[in-house]
Design an enzyme around this catalytic site. Structure first.
Site, PDB file in Angstrom:
ATOM      1  N   LYS A   1       0.815  -1.463   0.064  1.00  0.00           N
ATOM      2  CA  LYS A   1      -0.006   0.147   0.094  1.00  0.00           C
ATOM      3  C   LYS A   1       0.933   1.402  -0.172  1.00  0.00           C
ATOM      4  CE  LYS A   1      -4.007   1.753   2.275  1.00  0.00           C
ATOM      5  NZ  LYS A   1      -4.895   2.179   1.213  1.00  0.00           N
TER       6      LYS A   1
HETATM    7  N1  PMP Z   1      -7.956  -1.485  -2.768  1.00  0.00           N
HETATM    8  C1  PMP Z   1      -7.290  -0.399  -2.618  1.00  0.00           C
HETATM    9  C2  PMP Z   1      -6.552  -0.044  -3.890  1.00  0.00           C
HETATM   10  C3  PMP Z   1      -7.127   0.363  -1.505  1.00  0.00           C
HETATM   11  O1  PMP Z   1      -6.728   1.451  -1.434  1.00  0.00           O
HETATM   12  C4  PMP Z   1      -7.981  -0.190  -0.383  1.00  0.00           C
HETATM   13  C5  PMP Z   1      -8.074   0.571   0.866  1.00  0.00           C
HETATM   14  N2  PMP Z   1      -6.978   0.252   1.678  1.00  0.00           N
HETATM   15  C6  PMP Z   1      -8.745  -1.432  -0.473  1.00  0.00           C
HETATM   16  C7  PMP Z   1      -8.736  -2.145  -1.734  1.00  0.00           C
HETATM   17  C8  PMP Z   1      -9.499  -1.995   0.645  1.00  0.00           C
HETATM   18  O2  PMP Z   1      -8.623  -2.502   1.720  1.00  0.00           O
HETATM   19  P1  PMP Z   1      -9.028  -2.745   3.129  1.00  0.00           P
HETATM   20  O3  PMP Z   1     -10.053  -3.100   3.101  1.00  0.00           O
HETATM   21  O4  PMP Z   1      -7.914  -3.156   3.973  1.00  0.00           O
HETATM   22  O5  PMP Z   1      -9.391  -1.034   3.494  1.00  0.00           O
END
Ligand code: PMP
Length: 304
Positions: free
Chosen positions: A157
């Site tokens: 991320k």
């Molecule tokens: N995909 C992307 C590109 C994201 O930025 C996020 C947000 N973190 C998610 C999916 C969903 O991840 P999460 O459920 O861990 O927030």
């Protein structure tokens, strides 16, 4: 976003307005940073962070992938996330840890450049709006593709991945849609701009495998909840036209929580309203994050 009093910066609480960075901070120029987004919910036992340890694990993994040497340990970042809630006297919040390349000479060589950290926490309600959570959203296939797995580190991320999401989101918003459906390099459905996607077909919950999509923690939670509810879950590739004929669809993310998708590229999904499985999983998810389901209390870190 509602400003709170303090931001944790390199192990100190700094007043929000003074929590600034130098103009030549390397992360600002090249997007070289890793981050997380965690929600803290109100429960009957006070505020609780949802899946804090899993978010911190992903943060550490992101840093490892990007070869950023983190100045603090996982447990110290966990503590900072808890402390930011306490220090700002928040009852519910969005928490944003960021580990970034600090001030240093410009150019592609990052040797010797300091790695800085911050954790912000602030009051935050719904991301796509209360109407969206209740009645669902219209989304549109983006003209931008998700990153190729060999061009960017999609399992991290990392901030540098996000102009791709922002371009897609702007395009969708400018065309009157709430978000964008993003395809991978081969043209299969991948995810939305900051959310994973699901569809329901013949009572089976289907989501794309983790190729270019981020390994969402909400995605994982929903898959576990679904299996516990005896709903079959499949991870497989599918195309946008297969999604057009889904019985139900929704997106998941820390910010978006579980938001139903009722229309894709002007094709109505199912009845055009959030349906049975979507509503059931959404209700369960909200009960869990608010500490109402004892079985899933392990996912909560209480801020006492
Ligand atoms: N995909 C992307 C590109 C994201 O930025 C996020 C947000 N973190 C998610 C999916 C969903 O991840 P999460 O459920 O861990 O927030």
């Amino acid at each position: 976003m509602e400003e709170s009093e303090f931001i944790w910066m390199n192990n100190e609480f700094v007043p929000w307005k003074e929590a600034n960075i130098p103009a030549l901070t390397k992360a600002l120029h090249y997007g070289y940073a890793v981050f997380e987004g965690i929600r803290c919910y109100e429960t009957s036992k006070g505020p609780a962070l949802f899946r804090l340890q899993d978010h911190m694990k992903r943060l550490m993994n992101s840093a490892h992938i990007m070869q950023l040497k983190t100045p603090y340990k996982k447990e110290e970042y966990e503590k900072a996330c808890i402390e930011i809630i306490r220090k700002n006297k928040l009852t519910q919040a969005y928490v944003r840890p960021l580990i970034y390349l600090g001030y240093g000479a410009l150019g592609m060589d990052i040797k010797g450049v300091p790695v800085d950290s911050l954790v912000a926490g602030f009051k935050f309600k719904t991301y796509l709006g209360e109407e969206a959570v209740k009645h669902g959203v219209k989304i549109k296939t983006s003209s931008y593709r998700r990153h190729n797995v060999n061009s960017m580190m999609v399992k991290a991320k990392t901030s540098g991945n996000y102009p791709n999401s922002i371009l897609a989101k702007m395009e969708a918003l400018n065309s009157g849609f709430a978000d964008a459906l993003m395809l991978d390099q081969e043209g299969y459905v991948c995810e939305c701009t900051a959310e994973n996607v699901f569809m329901v077909k013949n009572n089976i919950l289907v989501t794309p495998p983790l190729m270019s999509a981020l390994e969402g923690i909400t995605r994982d939670s929903i898959m576990q909840i679904a299996r516990d509810e005896k709903i079959s879950v499949e991870e497989r590739l599918f195309t946008r036209d297969e999604m057009y004929t889904a019985d139900e669809a929704f997106m998941t993310g820390t910010a978006a929580e579980l938001t139903p998708i009722v229309n894709i590229d002007e094709r109505i999904i199912g009845s055009g309203n959030p349906e049975h499985i979507t509503k059931k999983l959404q209700k369960k998810y909200f009960d869990i994050v608010h500490g109402k389901v004892s079985k899933y209390k392990k996912w909560l870190t209480f801020v006492k």
